[in-house]
Design an enzyme around this catalytic site. Sequence first.
Site, PDB file in Angstrom:
ATOM      1  N   LYS A  33       7.909  -2.735  -0.001  1.00 26.39           N
ATOM      2  CA  LYS A  33       9.294  -1.811   0.942  1.00 26.39           C
ATOM      3  C   LYS A  33      10.200  -2.448   2.176  1.00 26.39           C
ATOM      4  O   LYS A  33      11.418  -2.343   2.075  1.00 26.39           O
ATOM      5  CB  LYS A  33       9.312  -0.130   0.595  1.00 26.39           C
ATOM      6  CG  LYS A  33       8.034  -0.130   1.768  1.00 26.39           C
ATOM      7  CD  LYS A  33       8.619   2.218   2.022  1.00 26.39           C
ATOM      8  CE  LYS A  33       7.547   2.502   3.394  1.00 26.39           C
ATOM      9  NZ  LYS A  33       8.341   1.955   5.006  1.00 26.39           N
ATOM     10  N   THR A  34       8.825  -2.732   2.976  1.00 30.28           N
ATOM     11  CA  THR A  34       9.628  -3.254   3.796  1.00 30.28           C
ATOM     12  C   THR A  34       9.768  -3.929   4.209  1.00 30.28           C
ATOM     13  O   THR A  34      11.428  -4.777   4.967  1.00 30.28           O
ATOM     14  CB  THR A  34       8.497  -2.888   4.773  1.00 30.28           C
ATOM     15  OG1 THR A  34       7.936  -1.703   5.732  1.00 30.28           O
ATOM     16  CG2 THR A  34       8.794  -3.408   6.691  1.00 30.28           C
ATOM     17  N   ASP A 216      14.389   4.535   5.917  1.00 25.64           N
ATOM     18  CA  ASP A 216      12.531   3.731   5.849  1.00 25.64           C
ATOM     19  C   ASP A 216      12.448   4.881   5.562  1.00 25.64           C
ATOM     20  O   ASP A 216      12.527   6.312   6.768  1.00 25.64           O
ATOM     21  CB  ASP A 216      11.982   3.018   6.862  1.00 25.64           C
ATOM     22  CG  ASP A 216      10.967   2.857   6.451  1.00 25.64           C
ATOM     23  OD1 ASP A 216      10.772   2.822   5.204  1.00 25.64           O
ATOM     24  OD2 ASP A 216       9.864   2.422   6.984  1.00 25.64           O
ATOM     25  N   GLU A 217      10.722   5.092   4.904  1.00 27.79           N
ATOM     26  CA  GLU A 217      10.022   6.620   4.477  1.00 27.79           C
ATOM     27  C   GLU A 217      10.834   7.923   4.803  1.00 27.79           C
ATOM     28  O   GLU A 217      10.770   9.179   5.039  1.00 27.79           O
ATOM     29  CB  GLU A 217       9.258   6.612   6.100  1.00 27.79           C
ATOM     30  CG  GLU A 217       8.432   5.578   6.120  1.00 27.79           C
ATOM     31  CD  GLU A 217       6.593   5.873   4.735  1.00 27.79           C
ATOM     32  OE1 GLU A 217       7.323   6.315   4.071  1.00 27.79           O
ATOM     33  OE2 GLU A 217       6.224   4.945   5.467  1.00 27.79           O
ATOM     34  N   GLN A 247       4.330  10.629  -2.135  1.00 26.84           N
ATOM     35  CA  GLN A 247       3.657   9.894  -1.348  1.00 26.84           C
ATOM     36  C   GLN A 247       4.645  11.033   0.025  1.00 26.84           C
ATOM     37  O   GLN A 247       4.810  10.347   0.482  1.00 26.84           O
ATOM     38  CB  GLN A 247       4.129   8.630  -0.443  1.00 26.84           C
ATOM     39  CG  GLN A 247       3.384   7.705  -1.863  1.00 26.84           C
ATOM     40  CD  GLN A 247       3.258   6.546  -0.850  1.00 26.84           C
ATOM     41  OE1 GLN A 247       2.643   6.368   0.162  1.00 26.84           O
ATOM     42  NE2 GLN A 247       3.762   5.539  -1.255  1.00 26.84           N
ATOM     43  N   ARG A 590      -4.756   3.606  -1.770  1.00 24.74           N
ATOM     44  CA  ARG A 590      -5.169   2.873  -0.378  1.00 24.74           C
ATOM     45  C   ARG A 590      -5.894   1.771  -0.969  1.00 24.74           C
ATOM     46  O   ARG A 590      -6.250   0.871   0.093  1.00 24.74           O
ATOM     47  CB  ARG A 590      -5.479   3.863   0.627  1.00 24.74           C
ATOM     48  CG  ARG A 590      -4.778   5.272   1.164  1.00 24.74           C
ATOM     49  CD  ARG A 590      -3.542   4.806   1.164  1.00 24.74           C
ATOM     50  NE  ARG A 590      -2.697   4.840   0.822  1.00 24.74           N
ATOM     51  CZ  ARG A 590      -1.489   4.157   0.278  1.00 24.74           C
ATOM     52  NH1 ARG A 590      -1.133   3.509   1.400  1.00 24.74           N
ATOM     53  NH2 ARG A 590      -0.616   4.234  -0.516  1.00 24.74           N
TER      54      ARG A 590
END
Length: 684
Positions: A33-34, A216-217, A247, A590
């Site tokens: 995503k980044t 973002d997020e 998430q 993770r």
Amino acid sequence: MQEVIEALNKAQQEAVRHIDGPLLILAGAGSGKTKTLTTRLAYLISEVGIDPLNTLTLTFTNKAASEMRERASKLVPAYSSMPLLCTFHKFGLLFLKFNIEKLGRANNFVIIDTDDRKRILKRIAKEHSIDLNIAFVSSEISKYKNTLLTADEILKKAELPDYRKIATIYKDYQAEITENNLVDFDDLLMLTYQILEQDEVLRKETSNRYQYIMVDEYQDTNELQFKLLELLSSEHNNLCVVGDDDQSIYGWRGANIRNILEFSERFKGTKTVKLETNYRSTSPILKAANELIEHNSQRIGKKLTSFKGDGDSVKLFHSLDESLESKGIAREIKVLLDRGVSSDEIAVLYRINALSRSLEEGFTKEGLPFKLLGGMRFYDRAEIKDMISYFRVLSNPNDDFSIERIINKPKRAIGKVTVDKLKKAAFDNQCSIFKFIKEHDLGTVVSKKAANSLKEFVQHIELLQSEIHHSLHNFIELFEDTIGMKKYYAAMVDGNERVQNIDEFIGYFREAITNTPDLALDVFLNDISLQSDQDNIDENAITIMSIHASKGLEFEHLYVIGLEEEFFPLLGDGCNMEEERRLGYVAITRAKSDLTLCYVDSRFYKGQRKRIDKSRFLGEAGLIQGEALKISKVASYKIGDLVKHKIFGIGRVQAANKSGQEYKLKINFGGNKKEILSSFVQSV
């Protein structure tokens, strides 16, 4: 630039090349995503020709902003001007510096930190003779500000006396900081919103300046942040948000999952792009994550696929209790280290902070270097230090250091001035503080109220000392009845977690005296000192942390402990099972290639050893079967699905909730919203 874009997968390219109109990038865990967000920013500037000053990119942390700024600068090395890429609160600060005068305030305001805020609140509470936990008051005021509620509105709505008291403190607090031109962290956004909402000319001007906004997020945004984004994008609707509804794990601190679930409703004409290729984890790990999260109904819906492909199966680690669990994990990790695996690539996660105690003990005994990320080590927590200090005083009443720590916990109206007088008097009489309180007339030293409290304190200590010699098992029950530490900490904002930690400590003490019936209290305390003293830890250490703290991180070898009902998922009042499941999804994703999920047959719970069932999540993730598991039925429909009804025609699912043997769907049929049972519609 074209080479950079062509190196992206098709979904990422689609997101990058979208220019005008609202865009929702639904970015699964490990899906880049980044990279997508920074490439889109670079594309707008270097390919489309958007002035960097007309862009605004918002993040939640300075670290994320710094990383994105660095990545974007490499893609567009020669900015004519710098794009604004910062946190929400930094944007608020910059905006207020130029515009706070519109509220009749000078722009030389000073930002106060959390401690400053608590000091002001404490003084105001004292002026009103209000005895409430200041951390709780501060937290509630923060919630009010982030939902744009004024003190007057709270006073009108509040039914419980404590909340009316908080509203009274809130009103005086806001008046005082305004009068002194102070701004707290929440004001940075609240005041920014108020100015934009009140001044239409400035709102249009600001929105037109930031023609392209990216966030973002986005799943972590709260109500105030959403409303602020509405104003900032009001003139163009060029709002691109990146996030993952699966998430969203911060509901407890104000994040509103509806912001991402209902984005396409709030912003008409939204284009949705799903990033479903995961570059982090192997297929078996993603299979478990996908199957688990499929049991949530409040989600838009996506399915991660692995770029890495096949790998080892997800392992289950079953132990009789937490002690054997930590020993077993420690031994497995030793094998990994002997094979040359870097300790930085190994982590252990837990849902409840109290579970770190057994891990810390097990790793210390095995000589494994570890670091606790995102939290205090178990024996460093205030409530545990208090418990240990009480035990030390019971073992040695002349321990002045410990006496000072616990003499006003729980509160006995014994402040610093009283303690200083006691210390001086004890010094002058060449005795300990405890001995001075016990054997001397306190009337000439402290107030009558304080003297009575101190005498009662001594009586409590002597009563508990007597019980220690009689029965250590009965002593621990008498301790809480007499001292009330759990009751004291339960009233705090994070009281439930603190009580869990105390219960864990009590459980450990009970186990110690069960295993060694003639155990002396000082021996128990010395053992704790040895366990909690982990010297010479370097940066190459195994990471122990909560699942919340692990978000955004990744590890080659990952253990998740506490996969039992009541521990993970949490159960009871206030428990949000869908958010618990999202936490499970975050934990699983993770792991890069080696994932072990751990569960035990019994664990200390609320101070008692208790047999517990394995977590329903193990069944929902397709890893284990059995009648004892509470496996939820997978919802047939997800938010965003198109469905057809024989009367109302085609509509889009907005919500799905269990109703008997099927689901009740909230469906938008072209503006006509209906609640329909799932058996009366079919997928389009």
